[in-house]
Scaffold this motif. Structure first.
Motif, mmCIF file in Angstrom:
data_model
loop_
_atom_site.group_PDB
_atom_site.id
_atom_site.type_symbol
_atom_site.label_atom_id
_atom_site.label_comp_id
_atom_site.label_asym_id
_atom_site.label_seq_id
_atom_site.Cartn_x
_atom_site.Cartn_y
_atom_site.Cartn_z
ATOM 1 N N ILE A 1 4.453 15.073 -14.636
ATOM 2 C CA ILE A 1 5.367 15.939 -13.880
ATOM 3 C C ILE A 1 6.747 15.936 -14.530
ATOM 4 N N ASN A 2 7.255 14.750 -14.836
ATOM 5 C CA ASN A 2 8.606 14.630 -15.374
ATOM 6 C C ASN A 2 8.702 15.162 -16.809
ATOM 7 N N LYS A 3 7.617 15.050 -17.558
ATOM 8 C CA LYS A 3 7.591 15.617 -18.914
ATOM 9 C C LYS A 3 7.778 17.125 -18.883
ATOM 10 N N HIS A 4 7.306 17.727 -17.795
ATOM 11 C CA HIS A 4 7.430 19.179 -17.635
ATOM 12 C C HIS A 4 8.688 19.558 -16.862
ATOM 13 N N GLY A 5 9.622 18.616 -16.753
ATOM 14 C CA GLY A 5 10.907 18.921 -16.122
ATOM 15 C C GLY A 5 10.996 18.624 -14.649
ATOM 16 N N GLY A 6 10.032 17.885 -14.108
ATOM 17 C CA GLY A 6 10.012 17.608 -12.682
ATOM 18 C C GLY A 6 10.807 16.390 -12.282
ATOM 19 N N LYS A 7 10.675 16.021 -10.987
ATOM 20 C CA LYS A 7 11.441 14.920 -10.407
ATOM 21 C C LYS A 7 10.515 14.075 -9.534
ATOM 22 N N ALA A 8 9.595 13.359 -10.163
ATOM 23 C CA ALA A 8 8.641 12.524 -9.435
ATOM 24 C C ALA A 8 8.929 11.049 -9.688
ATOM 25 N N THR A 9 8.858 10.256 -8.633
ATOM 26 C CA THR A 9 9.119 8.823 -8.720
ATOM 27 C C THR A 9 8.007 8.054 -8.029
ATOM 28 N N VAL A 10 7.535 6.999 -8.673
ATOM 29 C CA VAL A 10 6.543 6.100 -8.072
ATOM 30 C C VAL A 10 7.231 4.769 -7.794
ATOM 31 N N VAL A 11 7.178 4.332 -6.550
ATOM 32 C CA VAL A 11 7.789 3.061 -6.157
ATOM 33 C C VAL A 11 6.686 2.102 -5.733
ATOM 34 N N HIS A 12 6.557 0.986 -6.455
ATOM 35 C CA HIS A 12 5.644 -0.084 -6.067
ATOM 36 C C HIS A 12 6.473 -1.088 -5.283
ATOM 37 N N LEU A 13 6.303 -1.108 -3.979
ATOM 38 C CA LEU A 13 7.215 -1.816 -3.082
ATOM 39 C C LEU A 13 7.459 -3.279 -3.442
ATOM 40 N N PRO A 14 6.433 -4.075 -3.787
ATOM 41 C CA PRO A 14 6.728 -5.482 -4.099
ATOM 42 C C PRO A 14 7.643 -5.651 -5.312
ATOM 43 N N GLU A 15 7.659 -4.671 -6.203
ATOM 44 C CA GLU A 15 8.557 -4.750 -7.354
ATOM 45 C C GLU A 15 10.014 -4.544 -6.944
ATOM 46 N N THR A 16 10.234 -4.022 -5.733
ATOM 47 C CA THR A 16 11.596 -3.854 -5.217
ATOM 48 C C THR A 16 11.968 -4.984 -4.259
ATOM 49 N N GLY A 17 11.049 -5.941 -4.085
ATOM 50 C CA GLY A 17 11.310 -7.061 -3.193
ATOM 51 C C GLY A 17 10.764 -6.877 -1.790
ATOM 52 N N ILE A 18 10.107 -5.750 -1.529
ATOM 53 C CA ILE A 18 9.504 -5.501 -0.216
ATOM 54 C C ILE A 18 8.036 -5.873 -0.314
ATOM 55 N N LYS A 19 7.649 -6.970 0.306
ATOM 56 C CA LYS A 19 6.326 -7.542 0.075
ATOM 57 C C LYS A 19 5.456 -7.552 1.332
ATOM 58 N N GLY A 20 4.142 -7.570 1.102
ATOM 59 C CA GLY A 20 3.186 -7.749 2.179
ATOM 60 C C GLY A 20 2.648 -6.483 2.792
ATOM 61 N N ASN A 21 3.052 -5.316 2.281
ATOM 62 C CA ASN A 21 2.600 -4.081 2.919
ATOM 63 C C ASN A 21 1.156 -3.755 2.597
ATOM 64 N N THR A 22 0.470 -3.216 3.590
ATOM 65 C CA THR A 22 -0.919 -2.797 3.471
ATOM 66 C C THR A 22 -0.969 -1.344 3.010
ATOM 67 N N HIS A 23 -2.123 -0.726 3.211
ATOM 68 C CA HIS A 23 -2.286 0.692 2.910
ATOM 69 C C HIS A 23 -1.521 1.567 3.907
ATOM 70 N N PHE A 24 -0.984 0.943 4.962
ATOM 71 C CA PHE A 24 -0.266 1.666 6.013
ATOM 72 C C PHE A 24 1.161 1.148 6.149
ATOM 73 N N PRO A 25 1.996 1.286 5.129
ATOM 74 C CA PRO A 25 3.344 0.723 5.219
ATOM 75 C C PRO A 25 4.175 1.310 6.354
ATOM 76 N N PHE A 26 3.885 2.539 6.755
ATOM 77 C CA PHE A 26 4.649 3.202 7.820
ATOM 78 C C PHE A 26 4.296 2.687 9.209
ATOM 79 N N SER A 27 3.277 1.826 9.319
ATOM 80 C CA SER A 27 2.968 1.222 10.620
ATOM 81 C C SER A 27 2.887 -0.297 10.546
ATOM 82 N N ASP A 28 3.181 -0.871 9.380
ATOM 83 C CA ASP A 28 3.227 -2.327 9.258
ATOM 84 C C ASP A 28 4.415 -2.879 10.045
ATOM 85 N N LEU A 29 4.509 -4.199 10.106
ATOM 86 C CA LEU A 29 5.557 -4.841 10.888
ATOM 87 C C LEU A 29 6.958 -4.481 10.402
#
Length: 362
Positions: A315-343
């Protein structure tokens, strides 16, 4: 004597802190929630007709009758002085709009969190799922015990064990609620059918932000391709139907997944380029393998995360603005497949709010 006084003081401070936390939680649940508009409707769908003439005296015969099906169901809430763009929520596999409502342990989900933050919210049940279960194709529903598979597939843990530090609530009542919210298909999963219904929703409500989960990611990309009223896409753990321009399809990613290798999907360059015109944010949670492993659930999502990074780079090679965030790499740990309903879903919601503010979409 001084130590005793300090100990008493510490107890008082901790008590006040815990009381404040409890008040904050209670305030979130009991503070006034104001809604200016609320309702529901169906959107999209097809109609089939049985040849012949309807016979009023023998009305159980299908001749001359119709069947409306394959539509999406939409529930919406609009607060007073709503923000510029509403949020449209599309669920993933084995789920329904319940995914965005109250969490399995009863906390507020993204539906209410973002309603409180001034956004109009639209929750979909995709065609042939949940309250949009009226299908025009035949299907067979077998009562198959499979919930321990889903527990593991969704990275709550490796059943019966929870992953260390898992943000999924661990009481048995919450797990039962989670299992009971799972919903079967009443017809085969059809990406184009879902995307068409979603696109027609945007035609009806105007510009908005599309938020998808898991299997909903694929229909989400196609919805944005179909309709320029989609002003951004936020995808939580998309896995299948990553689209690539013709001639740029990456090699399938091998993994120990129970579903086999992960493949991309080719689309015309002109369609792909439509995705480069909007901001796209993708989030993945924890307990995803960094390297190939025989632990199938962790390896399944390793393939998904790897494909997402390849896709975003394209996407970005073609001029887009896409970002992938892997949460534990940002210090947010323990999330399941449902981060929007986790604790920690308020922390996850804050990331979405920050993204919308940064992109001037709020």
């Amino acid at each position: 004597m001084k130590l005793k006084k300090y100990a008493v003081l510490l107890v008082v401070v901790l008590t006040l802190f815990m009381s404040a936390c409890a008040r904050n939680t209670a305030n979130q649940r009991t503070s006034l929630l104001t809604i200016q508009q609320q309702g529901s409707f169906m959107v999209g769908g097809t109609t089939i007709s049985e040849p012949g003439k309807f016979n009023l005296t023998n009305a159980l015969k299908p001749q001359g009758q119709t069947l409306h099906g394959d539509h999406a169901y939409v529930f919406y809430q609009i607060p007073p002085k709503a923000r510029k763009y509403p949020l449209v929520f599309l669920h993933g596999a084995a789920e329904s709009k319940k995914t965005w409502e109250s969490t399995p342990d009863g906390r507020e989900g993204f539906q209410t969190i973002f309603l409180r933050r001034g956004f109009g919210v639209y929750l979909l049940d995709q065609p042939r799922r949940g309250e949009a279960g009226k299908s025009t194709v035949a299907s067979s529903l077998a009562p198959t015990p499979d919930e321990q598979f889903w527990f593991t597939q969704f990275r709550i843990g490796n059943y019966p064990d929870y992953f260390d530090g898992s943000q999924f609530p661990r009481d048995t009542a919450a797990l039962e609620q989670f299992f009971r919210q799972m919903t079967p298909n009443t017809g085969n999963f059809d990406v184009n059918l879902i995307a068409t219904a979603c696109s027609q929703l945007f035609d009806r409500i105007g510009d908005g932000i599309l938020i998808t989960h898991s299997q909903g990611g694929g229909p989400g990309w196609f919805t944005a391709i179909k309709n320029e009223k989609v002003k951004a896409v936020v995808a939580y753990e998309p896995f299948s139907s990553f689209v690539f321009p013709v001639g740029e399809l990456p090699k399938p990613i091998q993994s120990a997944s129970l579903f086999g290798e992960l493949k991309g999907v080719e689309v015309p360059l002109s369609d792909f380029e439509k995705l480069t015109r909007i901001p796209i944010m993708i989030y993945y949670g924890d307990n995803i393998a960094k390297e190939p492993t025989i632990v199938w659930n962790k390896d399944h999502w390793r393939a998904g995360l790897e494909m997402a990074k390849i896709w975003a780079a394209t996407i970005n090679k073609h001029g887009g603005k896409a970002t992938v965030v892997h949460l534990p790499e940002t210090g947010i740990k323990g999330n399941t497949h449902f981060p929007f309903s986790d604790l920690n879903n308020l922390q996850i919601a804050a990331l979405l709010s920050d993204f919308l503010k940064e992109k001037k979409l709020d």
